[in-house]
Motif scaffolding. Structure first.
Motif, PDB file in Angstrom:
ATOM      1  N   ARG A  72      -1.365  -0.905  -4.388  1.00  0.00           N
ATOM      2  CA  ARG A  72      -2.520  -0.025  -4.273  1.00  0.00           C
ATOM      3  C   ARG A  72      -2.033   1.355  -3.837  1.00  0.00           C
ATOM      4  O   ARG A  72      -1.237   1.467  -2.892  1.00  0.00           O
ATOM      5  N   ILE A  73      -2.523   2.404  -4.509  1.00  0.00           N
ATOM      6  CA  ILE A  73      -2.204   3.786  -4.148  1.00  0.00           C
ATOM      7  C   ILE A  73      -3.489   4.436  -3.635  1.00  0.00           C
ATOM      8  O   ILE A  73      -4.461   4.557  -4.380  1.00  0.00           O
ATOM      9  N   PHE A  74      -3.475   4.854  -2.384  1.00  0.00           N
ATOM     10  CA  PHE A  74      -4.681   5.424  -1.777  1.00  0.00           C
ATOM     11  C   PHE A  74      -4.777   6.914  -2.057  1.00  0.00           C
ATOM     12  O   PHE A  74      -3.798   7.652  -1.914  1.00  0.00           O
ATOM     13  N   ASP A  75      -5.967   7.363  -2.440  1.00  0.00           N
ATOM     14  CA  ASP A  75      -6.241   8.778  -2.666  1.00  0.00           C
ATOM     15  C   ASP A  75      -6.873   9.355  -1.392  1.00  0.00           C
ATOM     16  O   ASP A  75      -8.008   9.017  -1.049  1.00  0.00           O
ATOM     17  N   LEU A  80       0.853  -1.185   0.000  1.00  0.00           N
ATOM     18  CA  LEU A  80       0.000   0.000   0.000  1.00  0.00           C
ATOM     19  C   LEU A  80       0.891   1.238   0.000  1.00  0.00           C
ATOM     20  O   LEU A  80       1.815   1.350   0.812  1.00  0.00           O
ATOM     21  N   LEU A  81       0.613   2.186  -0.906  1.00  0.00           N
ATOM     22  CA  LEU A  81       1.426   3.386  -1.032  1.00  0.00           C
ATOM     23  C   LEU A  81       0.604   4.619  -0.668  1.00  0.00           C
ATOM     24  O   LEU A  81      -0.513   4.802  -1.157  1.00  0.00           O
ATOM     25  N   GLU A 102       0.820  -6.024   3.156  1.00  0.00           N
ATOM     26  CA  GLU A 102       1.913  -6.678   3.889  1.00  0.00           C
ATOM     27  C   GLU A 102       3.093  -5.730   4.051  1.00  0.00           C
ATOM     28  O   GLU A 102       3.996  -5.994   4.833  1.00  0.00           O
ATOM     29  N   GLY A 103       3.092  -4.664   3.295  1.00  0.00           N
ATOM     30  CA  GLY A 103       4.111  -3.635   3.389  1.00  0.00           C
ATOM     31  C   GLY A 103       3.533  -2.320   2.917  1.00  0.00           C
ATOM     32  O   GLY A 103       2.479  -2.277   2.270  1.00  0.00           O
ATOM     33  N   MET A 104       4.198  -1.218   3.253  1.00  0.00           N
ATOM     34  CA  MET A 104       3.725   0.098   2.862  1.00  0.00           C
ATOM     35  C   MET A 104       4.885   0.967   2.389  1.00  0.00           C
ATOM     36  O   MET A 104       6.051   0.740   2.762  1.00  0.00           O
ATOM     37  N   VAL A 105       4.535   1.977   1.583  1.00  0.00           N
ATOM     38  CA  VAL A 105       5.451   3.048   1.208  1.00  0.00           C
ATOM     39  C   VAL A 105       4.784   4.347   1.633  1.00  0.00           C
ATOM     40  O   VAL A 105       3.643   4.613   1.268  1.00  0.00           O
ATOM     41  N   TRP A 106       5.503   5.161   2.411  1.00  0.00           N
ATOM     42  CA  TRP A 106       5.027   6.485   2.796  1.00  0.00           C
ATOM     43  C   TRP A 106       5.943   7.526   2.182  1.00  0.00           C
ATOM     44  O   TRP A 106       7.166   7.470   2.374  1.00  0.00           O
ATOM     45  N   CYS A 107       5.374   8.480   1.460  1.00  0.00           N
ATOM     46  CA  CYS A 107       6.171   9.559   0.874  1.00  0.00           C
ATOM     47  C   CYS A 107       5.516  10.890   1.198  1.00  0.00           C
ATOM     48  O   CYS A 107       4.349  11.116   0.851  1.00  0.00           O
ATOM     49  N   SER A 108       6.272  11.778   1.852  1.00  0.00           N
ATOM     50  CA  SER A 108       5.731  13.074   2.255  1.00  0.00           C
ATOM     51  C   SER A 108       6.592  14.201   1.714  1.00  0.00           C
ATOM     52  O   SER A 108       7.823  14.083   1.655  1.00  0.00           O
ATOM     53  N   PRO A 109       5.970  15.313   1.349  1.00  0.00           N
ATOM     54  CA  PRO A 109       6.763  16.521   1.146  1.00  0.00           C
ATOM     55  C   PRO A 109       7.261  17.022   2.501  1.00  0.00           C
ATOM     56  O   PRO A 109       6.631  16.749   3.534  1.00  0.00           O
TER      57      PRO A 109
END
Length: 247
Positions: free
Chosen positions: A70-73, A39-40, A102-109
């Motif tokens: 999956r990319i959540f809006d 999940l991203l 089972e894993g995630m990607v978090w990307c923030s400005p």
């Protein structure tokens, strides 16, 4: 399930040299009986959101390496604690995707030296426990950030802290893209660069850690204090049969 972004050009990787990236980077770590589920999440709603563009590049790479993504809006998430927030469809859907993953990607400005409010908003809607089930515990996590100026690591450091608080297995590698507005072309695709190569590194590592740890996720985060609180005992095999430890 209508808040997932559609990934455009999912198989187009113009900045990647595929001769140097395996489609099965975790093959040496044992059996991978199904695609890792990732999940991203991104942290900006701007029309040209660089955190979202980085997440989309990461998603294409994960797909190349055989993952289910999956990319959540998050555009209609309510504020935590606002009236009816627990029953809001966006909150329910975000949590469903978290349980699926089972894993995630978090990307923030990086904003004012920290993660964005939108990034924190999404994490705040993921409680440590829902009905005795934990939506983040034991899952792997990769952290990334984008900056408008020089390279910084404030946001990824905060995301690591949050990942630890959420009892996630945060991988060692991370990505920080400086002057992100220079790193994407007019169509929103990332140009070849060391920043892009680092995102490849991070996603490759995420796949490996996810495949390596997911068979043991529940065991890795099993806690004495929680068993004691729930009056749960361990089984005989885990307790041992009196055999002394080898020294």
């Amino acid at each position: 399930m209508d808040r997932l972004r559609v990934l455009t050009d999912p198989d187009d990787l113009p900045a990647l040299d595929p001769d140097h990236l395996s489609r099965t980077p975790a093959s040496a770590l044992g059996l991978s009986h199904r695609p890792p589920r990732i999940l991203l999440l991104y942290g900006s709603l701007r029309q040209r959101s660089y955190s979202r563009l980085c997440v989309e590049e990461a998603a294409r790479l994960l797909k190349f390496m055989g993952c289910d993504i999956r990319i959540f809006d998050p555009s209609d998430l309510p504020l935590p604690g606002s009236p009816g927030d627990e029953d809001h469809p966006a909150v329910k859907e975000l949590r469903e995707h978290a349980f699926w993953s089972e894993g995630m990607v978090w990307c923030s400005p990086e904003r004012h030296g920290q993660v964005s409010g939108l990034m924190k908003l999404q994490i705040d809607h993921l409680p440590l426990s829902i009905g005795g089930v934990r939506p983040t515990q034991g899952r792997t996590l990769a952290v990334m950030q984008v900056s408008g100026g020089s390279q910084s690591f404030n946001a990824v450091n905060t995301l690591r802290l949050l990942g630890r608080w959420m009892r996630m297995i945060t991988i060692p590698n991370q990505s920080s893209v400086a002057k992100a507005y220079q790193e994407f072309d007019d169509s929103g695709r990332m140009r070849p660069s060391s920043y892009y190569d680092r995102i490849v590194d991070v996603m490759e590592e995420l796949v490996r850690f996810t495949v390596l740890t997911r068979p043991y996720a529940a065991e890795l985060v099993d806690r004495y204090s929680e068993r004691k609180s729930a009056a749960a005992t361990i089984d005989v095999d885990r307790r041992g049969k009196g055999t002394p430890l080898a020294v």
